[in-house]
Design a protein around this motif. Structure first.
Motif, PDB file in Angstrom:
ATOM      1  N   LYS A  19       0.907  -1.306   0.040  1.00 42.39           N
ATOM      2  CA  LYS A  19       0.015  -0.208  -0.052  1.00 42.39           C
ATOM      3  C   LYS A  19       1.083   1.103  -0.110  1.00 42.39           C
ATOM      4  O   LYS A  19       0.764   2.262  -0.712  1.00 42.39           O
ATOM      5  N   SER A  20       1.806   1.123   0.774  1.00 36.92           N
ATOM      6  CA  SER A  20       2.833   2.397   0.701  1.00 36.92           C
ATOM      7  C   SER A  20       3.530   2.874  -0.580  1.00 36.92           C
ATOM      8  O   SER A  20       3.715   3.855  -0.894  1.00 36.92           O
ATOM      9  N   THR A  21       3.800   1.470  -1.295  1.00 38.30           N
ATOM     10  CA  THR A  21       4.351   1.849  -2.518  1.00 38.30           C
ATOM     11  C   THR A  21       3.295   2.390  -3.548  1.00 38.30           C
ATOM     12  O   THR A  21       3.858   3.317  -4.274  1.00 38.30           O
ATOM     13  N   ASN A  22       2.180   1.872  -3.414  1.00 36.92           N
ATOM     14  CA  ASN A  22       1.345   2.608  -4.044  1.00 36.92           C
ATOM     15  C   ASN A  22       0.808   3.949  -3.978  1.00 36.92           C
ATOM     16  O   ASN A  22       0.800   4.786  -4.912  1.00 36.92           O
ATOM     17  N   ILE A  23       0.996   4.336  -2.696  1.00 31.99           N
ATOM     18  CA  ILE A  23       0.852   5.797  -2.549  1.00 31.99           C
ATOM     19  C   ILE A  23       1.997   6.473  -3.066  1.00 31.99           C
ATOM     20  O   ILE A  23       1.668   7.623  -3.731  1.00 31.99           O
ATOM     21  N   ALA A  24       3.283   6.051  -3.008  1.00 31.92           N
ATOM     22  CA  ALA A  24       4.398   6.894  -3.468  1.00 31.92           C
ATOM     23  C   ALA A  24       4.446   6.983  -4.919  1.00 31.92           C
ATOM     24  O   ALA A  24       4.513   8.015  -5.630  1.00 31.92           O
ATOM     25  N   GLU A  25       3.937   5.774  -5.660  1.00 26.85           N
ATOM     26  CA  GLU A  25       3.596   5.853  -7.126  1.00 26.85           C
ATOM     27  C   GLU A  25       2.911   6.887  -7.569  1.00 26.85           C
ATOM     28  O   GLU A  25       2.734   7.753  -8.317  1.00 26.85           O
ATOM     29  N   ASN A  26       1.699   7.209  -6.846  1.00 26.24           N
ATOM     30  CA  ASN A  26       0.675   7.961  -7.119  1.00 26.24           C
ATOM     31  C   ASN A  26       0.986   9.407  -6.817  1.00 26.24           C
ATOM     32  O   ASN A  26       0.747  10.229  -7.825  1.00 26.24           O
ATOM     33  N   LEU A  27       2.115   9.587  -5.913  1.00 25.48           N
ATOM     34  CA  LEU A  27       2.613  11.115  -5.708  1.00 25.48           C
ATOM     35  C   LEU A  27       3.624  11.240  -6.825  1.00 25.48           C
ATOM     36  O   LEU A  27       3.388  12.598  -7.291  1.00 25.48           O
ATOM     37  N   LEU A  28       4.194  10.539  -7.408  1.00 22.83           N
ATOM     38  CA  LEU A  28       5.122  10.575  -8.607  1.00 22.83           C
ATOM     39  C   LEU A  28       4.010  11.101  -9.933  1.00 22.83           C
ATOM     40  O   LEU A  28       4.539  12.041 -10.581  1.00 22.83           O
ATOM     41  N   LYS A  29       3.223  10.120  -9.993  1.00 20.39           N
ATOM     42  CA  LYS A  29       1.953  10.676 -10.963  1.00 20.39           C
ATOM     43  C   LYS A  29       1.439  11.903 -10.927  1.00 20.39           C
ATOM     44  O   LYS A  29       1.266  12.821 -11.940  1.00 20.39           O
ATOM     45  N   GLU A  30       1.113  12.299  -9.829  1.00 21.36           N
ATOM     46  CA  GLU A  30       0.747  13.429  -9.510  1.00 21.36           C
ATOM     47  C   GLU A  30       1.548  14.824  -9.880  1.00 21.36           C
ATOM     48  O   GLU A  30       1.188  15.723 -10.391  1.00 21.36           O
ATOM     49  N   SER A  31       2.644  14.532  -9.454  1.00 26.19           N
ATOM     50  CA  SER A  31       3.741  15.727  -9.701  1.00 26.19           C
ATOM     51  C   SER A  31       4.244  15.699 -11.202  1.00 26.19           C
ATOM     52  O   SER A  31       4.153  16.689 -11.680  1.00 26.19           O
TER      53      SER A  31
END
Length: 362
Positions: free
Chosen positions: A214-226
């Motif tokens: 789950k934390s990896t998914n969150i980190a990947e979503n943050l990169l996509k948002e940026s």
């Protein structure tokens, strides 16, 4: 490019952006896909030798009347980040159409400098804490103290939107609990840690693998948002546990695969406490760096060790700028940047257009 327009809009500069990116590439937000990013090896005519340091160009642009800006990451030959470099450690070489090889450009005369990269780069850290029953009952106060030390070490002294941290926790539930959302405030983050109590969890089990996924998914979503905001980004996931996965909701292989196949711009760190951890599994989860504390009294030391590594990752990105002597009409020019750090050196080559360049660059 949208990135360049956004960058200079934020800075409120009146200067015209006349070139961006490599001559052959637009901005690539998956910036670690190639070892040198948008750059390439330096021409042999310079005779610089083998690279002990790797300069990976993330983005580049020019600004009238004559400034060249290069955003890059520096790592050693083993992939470890290299932080703390200063402008006087760099040498600039330019090659115009009339040059057989490169000419050295004086860093002092060209007013070379390392500039703040806050407008084009975001670094987010996710601190993921095991708050299962074993931690809450025996080492909570030591964990809180160590986590506060981590926040103090990782977060910059001056608040900036470029460096933020979020804190999550897990127990046996199929949920990654949010303790504090992404924040640039040390005070806010520390207050959330101080507020952890022994009755925070209602499930005494440990869903370690679920927390990793789950934390990896969150980190990947943050990169996509940026990326959607036209900002380059990197992230660090820091997982603490005092044991092994007990919930068995997700498989060990699923968690390891998630880390191994994650976006290459995410760094993974793990901290283990006590004799019940599986050091091999935690080393795979913390593929960037892992540390283990034999007892709760060693927790703060191990957290400090990880905080140093996380800070190094964030500080290994540089925005290097200088005033080029090339002028309008000179066309496209080759550029090489070399860095020296003790006995180590590395260099990368790219191109830039001097269209519209005049004197008066500052």
């Amino acid at each position: 490019m949208k990135l360049i327009r956004s960058f200079f809009t934020i800075l409120s500069l009146a200067a015209l952006v006349v070139s961006c990116g490599n001559a052959d590439n637009d901005v690539d937000f998956n910036f670690n896909q190639g070892e040198l990013g948008q750059g390439k090896p330096v021409d042999d005519c310079l005779g610089l030798g083998e690279n002990d340091l790797i300069l990976s160009i993330q983005d580049q642009f020019t600004t009238l009347p004559g400034k060249v800006s290069i955003f890059f990451k520096v790592s050693d030959s083993n992939g470890n980040p290299v932080s703390g470099l200063q402008a006087n450690q760099f040498t600039i070489y330019e090659q115009g159409r009339n040059d057989d090889c490169f000419n050295t450009i004086s860093t002092s005369e060209s007013q070379a400098r390392i500039s703040p990269n806050s407008q084009i780069f975001r670094n987010n850290t996710l601190l993921v804490l095991d708050l299962s029953n074993s931690v809450l009952s025996s080492s909570l106060e030591e964990l809180k103290s160590a986590s506060i030390s981590f926040v103090n070490n990782v977060m910059p002294a001056q608040e900036t939107d470029s460096y933020k941290m979020a804190i999550y926790w897990f127990d046996g539930e199929d949920k990654l609990h949010l303790l504090n959302p992404l924040s640039r405030s040390k005070t806010e983050l520390i207050a959330s840690i101080d507020g952890i109590t022994k009755d925070i969890s209602t499930d005494p089990s440990t869903d370690l693998y679920g927390a990793v996924i789950k934390s990896t998914n969150i980190a990947e979503n943050l990169l996509k948002e940026s990326s959607n905001d036209d900002v380059i980004a990197a992230a660090s996931v820091v997982v603490f546990t005092d044991g092994t996965d007990q919930a068995s909701r997700y498989t060990e292989q699923a968690a390891i695969d998630k880390v191994e196949n994650a976006d290459r711009n995410i760094s993974f760190f793990s901290i283990g406490l006590g004799a019940e951890i599986d050091a091999d599994i935690l080393s795979q989860i913390g593929k960037t760096f892992s540390v283990f504390a034999g007892n709760k009294e060693e927790l703060e030391t191990t957290f400090n060790d990880i905080s140093f590594r996380v800070s190094e990752q964030a500080s290994s990105f540089y925005l290097f700028e200088y005033c080029s002597p090339k002028r309008d009409g000179s066309g496209e020019n080759n550029l090489a940047i070399q860095v020296k750090d003790g006995n180590r050196q590395g260099a990368v080559q790219t191109k830039f257009s001097a269209k519209g360049f005049t004197g008066g660059c500052e």
